[in-house]
Design a protein around this motif. Structure first.
Motif, short mmCIF file in Angstrom:
data_model
loop_
_atom_site.label_atom_id
_atom_site.label_comp_id
_atom_site.label_asym_id
_atom_site.label_seq_id
_atom_site.Cartn_x
_atom_site.Cartn_y
_atom_site.Cartn_z
N ILE A 343 0.91 -1.26 0.14
CA ILE A 343 -0.08 -0.15 -0.03
C ILE A 343 1.04 1.10 0.04
CG2 ILE A 343 -1.82 1.15 1.39
CD1 ILE A 343 -2.89 -1.24 2.26
N ARG A 344 1.78 1.21 0.97
CA ARG A 344 2.90 2.30 0.77
C ARG A 344 3.54 2.68 -0.38
NH1 ARG A 344 6.82 1.83 5.32
NH2 ARG A 344 7.58 0.40 4.29
N ASP A 345 3.87 1.50 -1.30
CA ASP A 345 4.42 1.82 -2.53
C ASP A 345 3.48 2.34 -3.26
OD1 ASP A 345 6.66 0.51 -1.41
OD2 ASP A 345 6.42 -1.24 -2.03
N LEU A 346 2.03 1.87 -3.27
CA LEU A 346 1.17 2.30 -4.13
C LEU A 346 1.03 3.61 -4.13
CD1 LEU A 346 -1.12 1.36 -6.15
CD2 LEU A 346 -2.73 1.38 -4.12
N PHE A 347 1.05 4.28 -3.13
CA PHE A 347 0.72 5.64 -3.01
C PHE A 347 1.92 6.39 -3.00
CE2 PHE A 347 -2.98 4.03 -1.01
CZ PHE A 347 -3.89 4.44 -2.04
N SER A 348 3.09 5.83 -3.27
CA SER A 348 4.42 6.78 -3.96
C SER A 348 4.13 7.25 -5.25
CB SER A 348 5.75 5.76 -3.72
OG SER A 348 5.67 4.65 -4.67
N PHE A 349 3.07 6.70 -6.04
CA PHE A 349 2.79 6.99 -7.25
C PHE A 349 2.02 8.49 -7.35
CE2 PHE A 349 4.24 2.82 -7.72
CZ PHE A 349 5.35 3.09 -8.68
N SER A 350 2.11 9.42 -7.82
CA SER A 350 1.28 10.50 -7.99
C SER A 350 -0.10 10.38 -8.32
CB SER A 350 2.04 11.96 -8.55
OG SER A 350 2.19 11.47 -9.91
#
Length: 512
Positions: A343-350
């Motif tokens: 999830i954290r990785d997912l929201f590293s994308f704008s």
């Protein structure tokens, strides 16, 4: 033994073997075999002709056809599906001597794609073995046969091999007539057989029947009959010690010179030479098949690559993906600083930022992460005197498709459009042991519609709306909220079902 007997599981008239074939010696059986190359290439010797089958190719080995397999310079993965004719002939009258040809000019022909899809679904049922999978496999086999009967009974001789004659596709009258004719020829080839006899059976003139056979197959009646006789003689050549003259007579030829003539025409050599060359390659106790069964995960990957839509559709039909998380509070819990967190990785994308509201809420709580995975994060509120008083659980319907979308670097509008199409579901069960007492559970659920509206707000679409519509659009981003109190002894279970790109934040607080 030249003739192999297929053994079927009771109640399942279908066999499926998927393997990397090194060598499968010469043999035949009384059933239909469908060969589907999932990866690489393999050589298939079918009677007088040797084919090199490549990835995506399908070949139908009609009953009683002698064949063998040989590897090429690259690894292969071949699906071999066998259909029990004693079972399926009850449903399809002339199936036993039917002749199916899938060698087509266009590898992407719709009828071939349909065959690939049917075979992929059968293979998925074999691998998954879900409830009632046997019936689904049989149903798939019926669909396979229906497709073969509708589209692949039309053949013609071209460059020394039989190919599918697409121009006749859909001509059921012609298909039925050819099926009856070839069936009768296979059943009576050992005796004197004339065109006039078959014409009488079909209630046609010999001139018209001769034209029909030549036009449909590219062979004259006599050439077709000679082919059948030569083809059937191969079993006697390789499976017995009978003399060439005896084989010629038993195969229906009036003289040995005609047998040698037609055998040489089709096989490119004298019958005696053929026997000497291939007798040592016949399946026997000493010469057995050499292949390595493919691993289920490798088969799934090949099917996903070859028939992605079928694979995706099948996965969707099987219900939501299930994630089970077990957390024991009686074991020491540590602050996980560098935990793998999808999830954290997912929201590293704008491009995914508008969907991050639930994630941002959890982050604002500033709690310690004690467990995380592709689609969940579990945190605790560290109060010093107790580690069991307060927990937070964040769930997102996050999978490979969503991560792939995030990595594309699309615009917000493009991402929103893709998320509209995302229909996958997930079921997540969190089991936390070591919890006793009363707990208040507060659940904040962000539906797919909530998140899509967040994209619209971010894109400024709502600004163009009237005041009342702008207000309601902002309400549409608000999650549904549910509060419950539960009493637990040792284990608290939290279950969530998410559909589309959605999320849920669950706060657990001990009362008293």
């Amino acid at each position: 033994m030249l003739k192999e007997k297929n053994f079927y599981k009771e109640g399942l008239p279908v066999n499926v073997i998927t393997a990397d074939i090194q060598e499968y010696p010469i043999h035949f059986h009384d059933d239909i075999e469908v060969v589907y190359v999932l990866k690489g290439t393999v050589k298939l010797k079918n009677g007088y002709y040797t084919y090199t089958l490549k990835q995506g190719d399908i070949f139908i080995l009609n009953d009683r056809e002698i064949h063998s397999f040989y590897h090429t310079d690259e690894p292969n993965m071949v699906m071999m599906l066998q259909l029990d004719l004693s079972y399926f002939s009850k449903y399809y009258g002339n199936l036993k001597n039917s002749f199916f040809v899938t060698d087509m000019e266009d590898d992407d022909d719709e009828s071939l794609e349909a065959l690939r899809g049917i075979l992929a679904r059968i293979m998925l049922e074999v691998l998954k073995k879900g409830y009632g999978y046997e019936y689904k496999i049989i149903e798939g086999a019926h669909n396979l046969l229906a497709n073969l009967l509708a589209n692949f009974q039309y053949f013609a001789m071209e460059d020394g091999r039989f190919v599918n004659e697409a121009k006749n596709m859909g001509n059921k009258v012609l298909a039925g007539r050819l099926n009856r004719i070839t069936d009768y020829m296979y059943e009576n080839y050992t005796r004197r057989l004339t065109l006039n006899e078959i014409a009488d059976r079909e209630h046609l003139s010999i001139y018209y029947l001769s034209h029909v056979i030549k036009e449909a197959t590219g062979l004259s009646f006599q050439e077709l009959l000679s082919f059948i006789r030569v083809e059937e003689s191969e079993k006697l050549l390789l499976g017995t010690n009978k003399k060439i003259g005896v084989i010629s007579e038993e195969s229906g030829f009036s003289a040995i010179r005609y047998y040698i003539k037609y055998f040489t025409k089709w096989f490119g050599m004298h019958p005696a030479e053929y026997r000497e060359k291939y007798t040592g390659r016949v399946s026997s106790r000493e010469i057995s098949a050499q292949y390595t069964l493919s691993k289920p995960d490798d088969i799934l990957a090949a099917i996903k690559h070859q028939s992605k839509e079928i694979y995706t559709s099948y996965e969707r039909e099987q219900g939501p993906a299930l994630t089970i998380v077990n957390l024991d509070l009686d074991e020491p819990l540590k602050h996980m600083k560098d935990v793998e967190c999808g999830i954290r990785d997912l929201f590293s994308f704008s491009s995914m930022a508008p969907g991050a509201f639930a994630f941002n809420m959890l982050t604002a709580l500033n709690e310690h992460v004690i467990a995380a995975g592709e689609n969940y994060i579990i945190t605790r509120l560290h109060r010093g005197h107790s580690d069991k008083d307060a927990f937070s659980i964040l769930l997102y319907n996050n999978n490979d498709k969503i991560m792939e979308l995030a990595r594309k670097g699309l615009s917000l509008e493009e991402t929103q459009n893709r998320l509209v199409e995302f229909q996958d579901g997930s079921e997540i069960l969190i089991k936390i042991s070591g919890m006793n007492g009363q707990y208040q559970i507060s659940r904040y659920k962000f539906s797919k519609e909530n998140i899509l509206m967040s994209y619209k707000v971010k894109l400024g679409i709502s600004n163009a709306l009237a005041k009342r519509e702008r207000l309601t659009s902002r309400w549409a981003t608000t999650p549904t909220v549910d509060f419950t109190t539960v009493t637990t002894v040792d284990t608290l279970s939290i279950q969530s079902n998410l559909k589309g790109f959605s999320a849920e934040l669950i706060l657990i607080d001990k009362k008293g």
